[in-house]
Design an enzyme around this catalytic site. Sequence first.
Site, PDB file in Angstrom:
ATOM      1  N   LYS A 158      12.743 -35.806 -18.170  1.00  0.00           N
ATOM      2  CA  LYS A 158      12.711 -36.648 -17.215  1.00  0.00           C
ATOM      3  C   LYS A 158      11.925 -37.838 -18.001  1.00  0.00           C
ATOM      4  O   LYS A 158      10.574 -38.023 -18.261  1.00  0.00           O
ATOM      5  CB  LYS A 158      11.979 -36.196 -16.170  1.00  0.00           C
ATOM      6  CG  LYS A 158      11.421 -37.293 -14.951  1.00  0.00           C
ATOM      7  CD  LYS A 158      10.773 -36.824 -13.714  1.00  0.00           C
ATOM      8  CE  LYS A 158      10.079 -38.214 -13.036  1.00  0.00           C
ATOM      9  NZ  LYS A 158       9.239 -37.617 -12.021  1.00  0.00           N
ATOM     10  N   LEU A 160      -0.999 -26.731  -2.419  1.00  0.00           N
ATOM     11  CA  LEU A 160      -0.558 -27.113  -0.867  1.00  0.00           C
ATOM     12  C   LEU A 160      -1.833 -26.899   0.031  1.00  0.00           C
ATOM     13  O   LEU A 160      -2.063 -27.253   1.125  1.00  0.00           O
ATOM     14  CB  LEU A 160       0.625 -26.558  -0.534  1.00  0.00           C
ATOM     15  CG  LEU A 160       1.941 -27.093  -1.376  1.00  0.00           C
ATOM     16  CD1 LEU A 160       3.048 -26.186  -0.632  1.00  0.00           C
ATOM     17  CD2 LEU A 160       2.169 -28.530  -1.134  1.00  0.00           C
ATOM     18  N   GLY A 197       0.657 -16.700  -5.248  1.00  0.00           N
ATOM     19  CA  GLY A 197       1.214 -17.102  -6.532  1.00  0.00           C
ATOM     20  C   GLY A 197       1.864 -18.439  -6.476  1.00  0.00           C
ATOM     21  O   GLY A 197       1.165 -19.366  -6.318  1.00  0.00           O
ATOM     22  N   GLY A 198       3.078 -18.510  -6.845  1.00  0.00           N
ATOM     23  CA  GLY A 198       3.697 -20.030  -6.949  1.00  0.00           C
ATOM     24  C   GLY A 198       3.216 -20.709  -8.166  1.00  0.00           C
ATOM     25  O   GLY A 198       2.395 -20.233  -8.923  1.00  0.00           O
ATOM     26  N   SER A 199       3.224 -21.898  -8.214  1.00  0.00           N
ATOM     27  CA  SER A 199       3.251 -22.715  -9.272  1.00  0.00           C
ATOM     28  C   SER A 199       1.500 -22.807  -9.392  1.00  0.00           C
ATOM     29  O   SER A 199       1.025 -22.930 -10.327  1.00  0.00           O
ATOM     30  CB  SER A 199       3.679 -24.072  -9.155  1.00  0.00           C
ATOM     31  OG  SER A 199       5.021 -24.141  -9.178  1.00  0.00           O
ATOM     32  N   ALA A 200       1.051 -22.932  -8.063  1.00  0.00           N
ATOM     33  CA  ALA A 200      -0.537 -23.314  -7.862  1.00  0.00           C
ATOM     34  C   ALA A 200      -1.235 -22.006  -8.582  1.00  0.00           C
ATOM     35  O   ALA A 200      -2.417 -22.172  -9.350  1.00  0.00           O
ATOM     36  CB  ALA A 200      -0.889 -23.464  -6.578  1.00  0.00           C
ATOM     37  N   VAL A 235      -1.886 -10.592   1.943  1.00  0.00           N
ATOM     38  CA  VAL A 235      -3.152 -10.611   2.521  1.00  0.00           C
ATOM     39  C   VAL A 235      -3.156 -11.127   3.913  1.00  0.00           C
ATOM     40  O   VAL A 235      -2.362 -12.232   4.266  1.00  0.00           O
ATOM     41  CB  VAL A 235      -4.164 -11.754   1.826  1.00  0.00           C
ATOM     42  CG1 VAL A 235      -5.297 -11.859   2.366  1.00  0.00           C
ATOM     43  CG2 VAL A 235      -4.351 -11.181   0.164  1.00  0.00           C
ATOM     44  N   GLU A 278       6.483 -39.672  -6.051  1.00  0.00           N
ATOM     45  CA  GLU A 278       6.218 -39.836  -7.481  1.00  0.00           C
ATOM     46  C   GLU A 278       6.102 -38.521  -8.027  1.00  0.00           C
ATOM     47  O   GLU A 278       5.249 -38.559  -9.167  1.00  0.00           O
ATOM     48  CB  GLU A 278       4.983 -40.902  -7.628  1.00  0.00           C
ATOM     49  CG  GLU A 278       5.126 -42.228  -7.603  1.00  0.00           C
ATOM     50  CD  GLU A 278       6.156 -42.887  -8.536  1.00  0.00           C
ATOM     51  OE1 GLU A 278       6.363 -42.232  -9.593  1.00  0.00           O
ATOM     52  OE2 GLU A 278       6.523 -43.866  -8.538  1.00  0.00           O
TER      53      GLU A 278
END
Length: 508
Positions: free
Chosen positions: A84, A343, A16-19, A194, A352
């Site tokens: 931002k 990742l 899951g996560g953002s990716a 998994v 950045e």
Amino acid sequence: MKNASDNIKKLTIVGGGSAGWMTALYLNKLYNSTEKNFEITVIESPDIGIIGVGEATVHSIRYFFQAMGLNEFDLLKETNATLKTGIMFRNWMKPHADGTMHEYFHPFESQLSGSFLDINSLWMLSGRHEFERFDEGVCLSTALAKNGHSPKSRQSRQYEGLVPYGYHIDAVLLARYLRKIAIENGVTHIEATVNDVEIQGQNIQAVLTENGDRFEADVFLDCTGFRALLISKLKQDNWQSFKEALPCTKAVALQRSMPDGESPRSYTVATALSNGWAWQIDLTNRQGTGYVYDGDRLSADQAEQELRDFLGAESDVIKSVHLDMRVGCLKEFWVGNCIAIGLSGGFIEPLESTGLHLINLSAGLLATHLDHGDTDQSVRDSFNRLMNGFYQDLKQFIVLHYCLTDREDTDFWRQAPATVNQTPWLKEQLQIWHHKICEYQDLAGSYSTVFTDENYRYVLYGMGHHPALKLSVDQGISKDVFDRVKNQSNRVLSNSVPHLDYLNQINL
């Protein structure tokens, strides 16, 4: 006779996560809005936490959220987000002659126009570097940052601002919010861990969970983070390290309460320390901070102590996390029927704020390459070539921040200029940029995806890498140009809403 459902392919995202959730949301909207082409499933472990130490973004992520149909007010509230306008870099060079700390601002904004001569050359030739920073002279965002203002006016609509802007966002809350939206729009969510992958030839046949469940699919996306659980099973010797160019491969992240008397800033702060740099990212409810450092020079305990000393003894730390970062990228992001996103595909240190940008970029590129039928190898090769180009391009832009330093107080900084040897194109261009302005044509044809010649100029001239230009200029014309910039800056400032006022309005 075949049913329509026979043509629907299965696309399974592991992690899951953002990716995982950004990609699920994007592909679901693209492929299933008109008719269902893919059955999209996200298998997310309840036991494996996401990196989620806090996230700053580049400004282009706004376009992703807007295209996904997200309400910006809800996004901000659900993720404790702030706005931002750029990054304030501090201590990346020796102190000034008067002892004050060196700093410069890198906004998302383009430089304003000049007259007959571009404003960058005009700024150099007018000698303005002797009394003002480059960003102060050529853009509007600096005035907003200095005065604690947001990039919004009271009339600004969602995703619109007086200047370009991104977000400071809680990555854990973002993943939860995107998960909720994706499930509402038809993405299947399975909570399971998994622990094995079933391979057939060059393809993944199925993934197996610790509960004994087996999930087949036509396409698998590896969003398992640094573990790269799926893609690592298909191809060995598939990693290229950037450590020689970017030696900071460790981080310690702290979450702390907002310091007394401070309100959330509308910019990220990146302060160079002894063996790397510290970030400070303000959310509405707390500050995320951390130290990205060279683990060959500092232990984890030393790094955490240096960060705590930098923050001050009064810091009210909520929690701390130590991270090992795999800096580099895969040689092949797409192998067989498996594509690595986030990742699991690569990592560039977060100087950045490119983490979410690279996910957005990967998902968009996958959408143009992934076919509902069988994917030809030439298409995989194209995806891999472009993704490698994006990471190499970002690597050299991050190296730019280090290699221009004149700091000599530690071995880390004394050796930082040599990192340019790992990026031959940049090394050649820096020599050229001693004698001419950095311009669009210098980067034309590169893999640049978000950082253009304008971004290079903010860093180059913020770090004092000025070209030795010989032209003469009319100082009267020059004064008129920069007076006009100042007047524009004042108008934008007067039309903008203080950052805290805007956040309070959103979070009523």
